[in-house]
Enzyme design. Structure first.
Site, PDB file in Angstrom:
ATOM      1  CB  THR A  10      95.413 114.939   2.883  1.00 43.82           C
ATOM      2  OG1 THR A  10      94.044 114.597   3.117  1.00 43.82           O
ATOM      3  CG2 THR A  10      96.300 114.050   3.736  1.00 43.82           C
ATOM      4  CG  ASP A  54      86.351 112.415   8.029  1.00 43.92           C
ATOM      5  OD1 ASP A  54      87.348 112.949   7.523  1.00 43.92           O
ATOM      6  OD2 ASP A  54      85.599 111.653   7.391  1.00 43.92           O
TER       7      ASP A  54
END
Ligand code: HEC
Length: 693
Positions: free
Chosen positions: A254, A319
């Site tokens: 994203t 992440d």
């Protein structure tokens, strides 16, 4: 011939235009806004280069002792207030608080002109559990733009504060939310979204017409299900770097924060995020680069077509992402002037990338890094420590951790000093697989779902630390450093007055000499600072504006702990010879109170703990001390009665104030939460008693 006629026609139109007064006035207006004298701060990073640099030098290192408070404005308590960077256009300040509540304010006086509330809580679904208030807005052509947590991109009339258009950028309940700033790219505006830490989300960016909000193009960042066909060649290529049935997991990537518009080259650079879920073994078993996760991608602004990409973390599994500032500069390297991107992502390396072709020029660590030894310049790929991928049920103490060596706090680049001012942190966090990784699935509802396991108790991360680094992007070395209390501090701004301005977690707003790093000014704002400051000029005076408000979900134990309810969220504006003072601030700590007759059921408490760590931790914090993002549940009296907890969670009685409802939880599960919270309170009080003894 045709050319000549066109020229004559053009000439005639020009003469006509100058005769018509209104027309010529318009022309002058247009021109004045095109000349950049530093009066305005019109974009997230001020100009299209996104450098957070101002050419103003009315306030400078020689007269800085005259800098004082011009005015301040108290903001009401609202979720995530005060983390967004403001804009300043022709004497008006625009900023967002909480869930995209836009304010317009007289920049000289602090008088509120209008306020526009998109009433996110009325339309948002479960995404409220992940979205944390907006971090930035955009301006163009008399309109202010913001994304909303429910996925709208809206345009508001800058003069009147009325809605001009609203475009839905996602489908209801598709897991996507918006917290990042939109970016103006010529006559279009572009926006991404977040959500890949929670739901099976496939990332994209969408461009809309500035005038009407009509969608022009959309670019997906990761490939979808091959059976449904690929949107373009870039997706087809990307699909070859994925394994298994990745599309079932969304894939992620994203574009939740940084982009930059290259006005020179007619491109937009987008920074893509982590994989969904974080753990690559789940989403793409057997590995692969997983394009275009964790990459900077150059797209054509008119068509959204792929031009090039540079992937900073092939096969991302921690992440990490490329969502931090993408700043554009022209620098001389080995005697050649080059158009570059400056980028300091979570993974701890500072990247200088050629923006004409996406080739890596240099990359060196700016913080403690243990996942890779270095970045190979030839291939552009990191030389990783294989243990960092936590293979075969091992655990690894990863540095930087998932919060990153650099977060959303803006860095700034000063072309005069040639230095980047970067809020850095050293951090460590354990990474490991979940139990029964083969059966891992997303929950049905919106919970932190990242495919990671519980860290083993013997892996204790060292304390994190933070500093402001003045980084030379050419020599790839730190030139000076200012140490901070705590690891998370505000974004930076730099000016032609040889200044670097940064707010800190302690509430201090500090100014340093940009070239040498000497601290030359400071002000106690009485609250922690997350946002970056801006500067602008109105009627010959230069102002500096800083929003304060502390919104972290985990108290680090360093510096003051800013309480959600008692902290003073504010807009503060400074000017030479400003003489206002703030009222005295008494920091109040709410007491922690036990109910001695409450009988704790250990089983329930254990179940509650698990649920808490999946659903509540993102705002209320792992130790039930939130550090500003939400009330401290250790100090809350609402959990004394099961009824009131049920009302909050089932009926959503605090929804309007940013506390999401959880209607899917059973009464038994809520009881579990209550027992876990009451147990934590008792344990905390016992600790305090034993420390007094
Ligand atoms: C997206 C962030 C977020 C998440 C996730 C979240 N909360 Fe909250 N919560 C808030 C905010 C903000 C408030 C304060 C609302 C207000 O101003 O009254 C709040 C308030 C509360 C309160 C009232 C506290 C008080 O003293 O007034 C309780 C109890 C509570 N939350 C429990 C929970 C539980 C239990 C969960 C998980 C199931 C949870 N929250 C998840 C943001 C969150």
């Amino acid at each position: 011939m045709i050319l000549k006629m066109r020229f004559i026609k053009y000439y005639l139109i020009c003469i006509l235009a100058t005769i018509l007064l209104s027309c010529s006035e318009q022309k002058v207006l247009k021109q004045s806004s095109e000349i950049d004298d530093g009066s305005n701060w019109e974009r997230y990073g001020r100009t299209w280069q996104e450098n957070h640099f101002s050419p103003l030098s009315i306030i400078n290192d020689k007269n800085i002792d005259r800098l004082g408070l011009a005015w301040y404005y108290d903001l009401p308590v609202a979720t995530s207030s005060g983390v967004a960077a403001p804009l300043a256009v022709d004497g008006t300040l625009f900023f967002a608080t909480g869930h995209s509540v836009i304010h317009a304010m007289n920049a000289e006086t602090g008088e509120l002109i209008w306020k526009y509330d998109p009433e996110v809580y009325k339309v948002i679904g479960e995404e409220l559990r992940g979205a944390w208030g907006v971090r930035g807005i955009a301006y163009s052509d008399g309109k202010v733009f913001t994304g909303t947590a429910d996925g709208r991109l809206i345009a508001i009339d800058a003069g009147k504060g009325k809605l001009v258009w609203s475009s839905k950028t996602n489908k209801r309940n598709d897991g996507r939310y918006i917290t990042g700033p939109p970016y103006v790219i010529g006559d279009k505006i572009i926006i991404g979204h977040g959500g890949a830490d929670f739901r099976p989300v496939r990332g994209y960016v969408t461009a809309y017409k500035i005038d009407t909000g009509e969608m022009v193009w959309r670019f997906f960042t990761v490939p979808g299900n091959p059976q449904e066909g690929f949107e373009n060649e870039a997706m087809e290529k990307a699909a070859r770097t994925w394994n298994g049935e990745w599309w079932k997991y969304g894939g992620g990537g994203t574009v939740w924060h940084a982009m930059a518009y290259d006005r020179d080259l007619g491109r937009v650079y987008i920074g893509t995020g982590n994989g969904a879920p974080w753990n690559q073994k789940i989403r793409s078993p057997g590995g692969g680069d997983n394009l275009y996760l964790c990459s900077i991608i150059a797209l054509d602004i008119d068509t959204g077509e792929y031009i090039w990409h540079y992937q900073i973390n092939p096969g991302e599994t921690w992440d990490y992402n490329a969502a931090m500032d993408i700043e554009l500069a022209e620098v001389e390297i080995d005697g050649i002037l080059r158009k570059v991107i400056l980028h300091a992502p979570k993974n701890g390396f500072f990247y200088v990338i050629d923006r004409t072709n996406g080739k890596l020029i240099s990359a060196e660590p700016f913080a403690h890094v243990n996942w890779a030894e270095r970045i190979d310049i030839k291939t552009g790929r990191p030389i990783e420590d294989p243990q960092a991928r936590y293979p075969n049920n091992t655990a690894f103490l990863l540095s930087p951790d998932s919060t990153g060596a650099h977060g959303v706090a803006a860095m700034s680049y000063n072309p005069n000093t040639g230095l980047v001012y970067l809020p850095v942190r050293n951090s460590w966090g354990a990474v490991t697989d979940p139990q029964e990784i083969e059966d891992w699935k997303y929950s049905e509802h919106y919970y932190l779902d990242n495919g990671m396991g519980q860290a083993p108790a013997n892996l204790i991360p060292p304390a994190s630390s933070g500093w402001l680094s003045a980084w030379d992007p050419i020599s790839q070395k730190e030139v000076w450093r200012a140490n901070m209390v705590g690891a998370r501090n505000g974004g930076t701004m730099t000016t032609a007055g040889n200044l670097v301005v940064q707010g800190q977690a302690t509430g201090e707003l500090s100014i340093y000499e940009a070239d040498r790093g000497k601290k030359i000014w400071s002000f106690d704002t009485q609250n922690g600072i997350n946002a970056q400051p801006i500067t602008y000029k109105v009627n010959g005076k230069q102002y500096i504006t800083q929003l304060t408000g502390w919104q972290e979900f985990m108290y680090s134990g360093q510096g003051p702990q800013w309480n959600y309810r008692t902290q003073k969220r504010r807009v503060l504006t400074f000017v030479l010879d400003g003489d206002k003072t703030l009222p005295i601030f008494e920091s109040a700590t709410l007491p922690i109170t036990d109910i001695p007759k409450f009988k704790i059921d250990e089983n329930l408490a254990t179940q509650g703990q698990e649920l808490y760590h999946r659903s509540c931790v993102a705002c209320h914090g792992p130790n039930l001390l939130a550090d500003g993002a939400a009330p401290d549940l250790l100090r809350s009296r609402t959990t004394e009665s099961l009824d009131s907890l049920v009302k909050i969670l089932h009926q959503g009685t605090l929804l309007e104030r940013g506390m999401p409802p959880y209607p899917e939880l059973s009464i038994r599960e809520i009881e579990g939460l209550q027992h876990f919270i009451r147990k934590s309170i008792r344990t905390e009080l016992a600790k305090e008693v034993s420390s007094i003894k």
